[in-house]
Structure formats: structure tokens, C-alpha cells
Write a protein that holds these residues in place. Structure first.
Motif, short mmCIF file in Angstrom:
data_model
loop_
_atom_site.label_atom_id
_atom_site.label_comp_id
_atom_site.label_asym_id
_atom_site.label_seq_id
_atom_site.Cartn_x
_atom_site.Cartn_y
_atom_site.Cartn_z
N LEU A 87 0.84 -1.20 0.00
CA LEU A 87 0.00 0.00 0.00
C LEU A 87 0.87 1.25 0.00
O LEU A 87 0.63 2.19 -0.76
CB LEU A 87 -0.92 0.00 1.22
N ALA A 88 1.92 1.24 0.84
CA ALA A 88 2.82 2.39 0.90
C ALA A 88 3.54 2.59 -0.43
O ALA A 88 3.74 3.74 -0.88
CB ALA A 88 3.83 2.20 2.03
N ASN A 89 3.93 1.50 -1.09
CA ASN A 89 4.57 1.63 -2.41
C ASN A 89 3.63 2.28 -3.42
O ASN A 89 4.09 2.95 -4.36
CB ASN A 89 5.00 0.25 -2.93
N ASN A 90 2.33 2.09 -3.24
CA ASN A 90 1.36 2.65 -4.18
C ASN A 90 1.09 4.13 -3.94
O ASN A 90 0.50 4.79 -4.81
CB ASN A 90 0.04 1.88 -4.09
N ALA A 261 6.23 8.21 -10.53
CA ALA A 261 5.26 8.60 -9.51
C ALA A 261 4.84 7.35 -8.72
O ALA A 261 5.06 6.23 -9.17
CB ALA A 261 4.04 9.25 -10.17
N PRO A 262 4.27 7.54 -7.53
CA PRO A 262 3.80 6.37 -6.76
C PRO A 262 2.89 5.48 -7.59
O PRO A 262 2.08 5.96 -8.38
CB PRO A 262 3.04 7.02 -5.60
N GLY A 263 3.03 4.16 -7.40
CA GLY A 263 2.20 3.23 -8.15
C GLY A 263 2.69 2.97 -9.56
O GLY A 263 2.04 2.28 -10.33
N TYR A 264 3.86 3.54 -9.91
CA TYR A 264 4.47 3.33 -11.24
C TYR A 264 3.53 3.76 -12.36
O TYR A 264 3.52 3.16 -13.45
CB TYR A 264 4.89 1.86 -11.42
N VAL A 265 2.74 4.78 -12.09
CA VAL A 265 1.78 5.27 -13.10
C VAL A 265 2.54 5.80 -14.31
O VAL A 265 3.48 6.58 -14.18
CB VAL A 265 0.89 6.38 -12.50
N GLY A 266 2.14 5.42 -15.47
CA GLY A 266 2.77 5.89 -16.71
C GLY A 266 3.90 5.00 -17.16
O GLY A 266 3.89 4.50 -18.29
#
Length: 328
Positions: A87-90, A261-266
């Protein structure tokens, strides 16, 4: 200074993700990808959810195995801490969730957080080695060349470096100049104590039986991840082969090492599209597959982690009654 450094890393990650999203939007027919998502087969989505759940359970079992030489930690505790860390990684940059889960497990069990972190480092190296092996095998089977193959070679070199660093950490007291370094650390007893405890966690890598068992569990975990990509592809109308799904799963994971960005978005989506293109998968359905897998994974793991945090708040994080580990 630490705060400004963290802000800078977060800013770089966000900038990378924004650039990745811009590249995706410029190169892919977004309307076609969203239409594929709208028509997603719910039976395959249900299978994807089940595979993600099994993957997380296997990862918790592996972490418990790595912790066993230090203490016999209940499976429920390792699973809870793992979910909080994910959760924290996200929501946090730079994989800070690894520190968060080390803190949570140490806080709930009384094991040194530095020792717990040492086992997490070993786990990360095992993961990287298995991922690189899967990617390398897929590249050979699919005869992939170019930037994807180059990225796997970089991952292989990184794995070798990480193995050497862990070996140096375990054998630090035997290396030339160790006595001198020890005497210098006498000035900072807390630092010396933390390093000693960290080495205790890293030392689990020196147990062949534990290491082999952890690799076997990792293969099971990554098999779920590979099948998850295959299920996501089937859900949006693709029929990726196991080799293609393996390369996508391993390659996208390696790409998450890039600051984002958090959650590896993009970066997750851009890597999936680039890898899919290298094996002949069209870009629009590849984006739909990546979006589906990424969204389901983020939502499922974040919701599970949030539920654990809520439960911990109710039972008092610092009162792990009935869950104390048995020291080894």
C-alpha cells in the motif's frame, strides 16, 4: 537536507511519469484502448484477481521463510506487514514501502527493524534474479532484439552487483580493513548496532536450504504474475502466448526500477506497450491489457493494505497479542 532530497526524488519521479503518460497518449489510440476495456470479459478479470491474490500469499510465505532463521513469525503477521508495505509503495515514491513493512513487522513482533530490512533486501535480490532469468529465457525463445534485450542485460548486470553487495555485507567482518572500520564505528554505537542487525538479516542468504526454497516459491509467485498478464490479455481480446506474457511480466517489472510517480503510473503502461510492440502485439489492445492489470492490481492490493491498517488501528499497532514470534 533529507526532506529536500526526498522532495527532489519525488519531483523527478512525477516528471518521468508525466513524460511517460504523454508518450503513451501520443502513440496509442486511446479511444480504441478504452473500448477494449469496456468490453473486457469479466470471467478473465475474475481469474486475474485470483492470480494476484495467490501471488501475494506466496510472497508472504516466502518472506516468512526468509525470516525463519531469525524468528518464527506467524504467517498472518508477515502477510499484514507485506500488504501495508505494498500500500505504501502505491502512495509513496522510491519504493519506501519496503521500509514501511520492515517497520510494521518489527513493531508488531519485536524483531529489530534493521534485521527485518536485511531479509527484505535478500527477497528483493531473489526477485530480481528470477525476473531477469524469466526475461532472458523469453527473449531467447521469442528472438527479441533491441532495447528490450538491452534492458534485460542491464538487469542481469544489476543482479550480479546486488549479489556481490549482499555477499560483502555478510562477510564484512572478514574483509580487509574490517577491524579498522569497526574501531571507527565505536564512535557511533547506534550505527554499529544497526549495521550488525542488518547483517543478521542479510545472513539468511548464506543458508542454501532457505535460499533454494525461497527461489522455488518465487518461481510460483512469478508464474502467477505471468498468467496474470495472459489473463488480462484474454480479457481485452488478445491471446498472448506464455512466452509473450512472461516477457511482458518480467520486462514491466524491471522497468519499475525507473524513478516514477507512486504506483508506477505511466512507466508501467509505457513499458508494457514497448515490450508488446517488440513481440508483435498491437498498441491499443496492449494499453488496454496494461491498464486493466495495473488498475486491478493497484485497487486490490491498496484496498487490502488499507483494511490491514484499519484493523491494526483497532487492535493497537503496538500490542501484537498472541502474535509474538519464537526466536531462533
Amino acid at each position: 537536507m533529507r526532506g529536500s532530497g526526498s522532495i527532489a526524488r519525488a519531483a523527478i519521479g512525477i516528471a518521468v511519469s508525466v513524460a511517460a503518460i504523454a508518450l503513451v497518449l501520443r502513440s496509442v489510440d486511446l479511444a480504441a484502448a478504452l473500448e477494449a476495456l469496456r468490453r473486457a470479459n469479466l470471467a478473465w478479470v475474475a481469474l486475474l484477481i485470483a492470480l494476484i491474490a495467490v501471488d501475494v500469499v506466496l510472497r508472504a510465505a516466502r518472506w516468512r521463510l526468509l525470516l525463519r532463521p531469525v524468528a518464527d513469525v506467524p504467517f498472518r503477521s508477515t502477510l499484514s506487514a507485506l500488504l501495508v508495505g505494498y500500500l505504501a509503495n502505491n502512495v509513496l515514491p522510491a519504493r519506501l514501502g519496503e521500509l514501511v513493512r520492515s517497520h510494521v513487522l518489527g513493531d508488531r513482533t519485536g524483531i529489530s527493524r534493521s534485521t527485518v530490512l536485511g531479509t527484505v533486501v535478500v527477497e528483493r535480490i531473489i526477485d530480481t534474479a528470477v525476473v531477469v532469468a524469466i526475461a532472458a529465457t523469453a527473449i531467447l525463445v521469442l528472438s527479441v532484439r533491441g532495447i528490450v534485450a538491452s534492458g534485460v542485460l542491464v538487469g542481469l548486470a544489476l543482479t550480479g552487483l546486488l549479489v556481490l553487495l549482499v555477499a560483502a555485507g555478510i562477510l564484512a567482518h572478514r574483509l580487509p580493513g574490517a577491524d579498522r572500520a569497526t574501531s571507527m564505528l565505536e564512535r557511533w554505537p547506534q550505527v554499529r548496532s544497526n549495521l550488525a542487525r542488518l547483517r543478521e538479516g542479510l545472513a539468511v542468504a548464506g543458508r542454501p536450504r532457505t535460499l533454494v526454497s525461497a527461489v522455488v516459491i518465487s518461481l510460483g509467485s512469478w508464474s502467477c504474475a505471468v498468467l496474470g498478464f495472459a489473463a488480462a490479455g484474454q480479457a481485452v481480446g488478445l491471446e498472448p502466448t506464455i512466452g509473450q506474457a512472461a516477457l511482458l511480466s518480467a520486462g514491466v517489472n524491471l522497468a519499475t526500477a525507473v524513478p516514477s510517480a507512486p504506483g508506477y503510473v505511466g512507466t508501467f503502461e509505457l513499458a508494457a506497450i514497448a515490450i508488446a510492440a517488440s513481440v508483435g502485439i498491437p498498441e491499443a489492445p496492449a494499453l488496454a491489457m496494461a491498464l486493466l492489470l495495473h488498475a486491478v492490481s493497484l485497487l486490490l492490493i491498496s484496498a487490502s493494505g488499507a483494511a490491514v491498517v484499519a484493523r491494526m488501528g483497532l487492535v493497537n499497532l503496538r500490542s501484537p497479542a498472541g502474535e509474538a514470534p519464537q526466536p531462533r
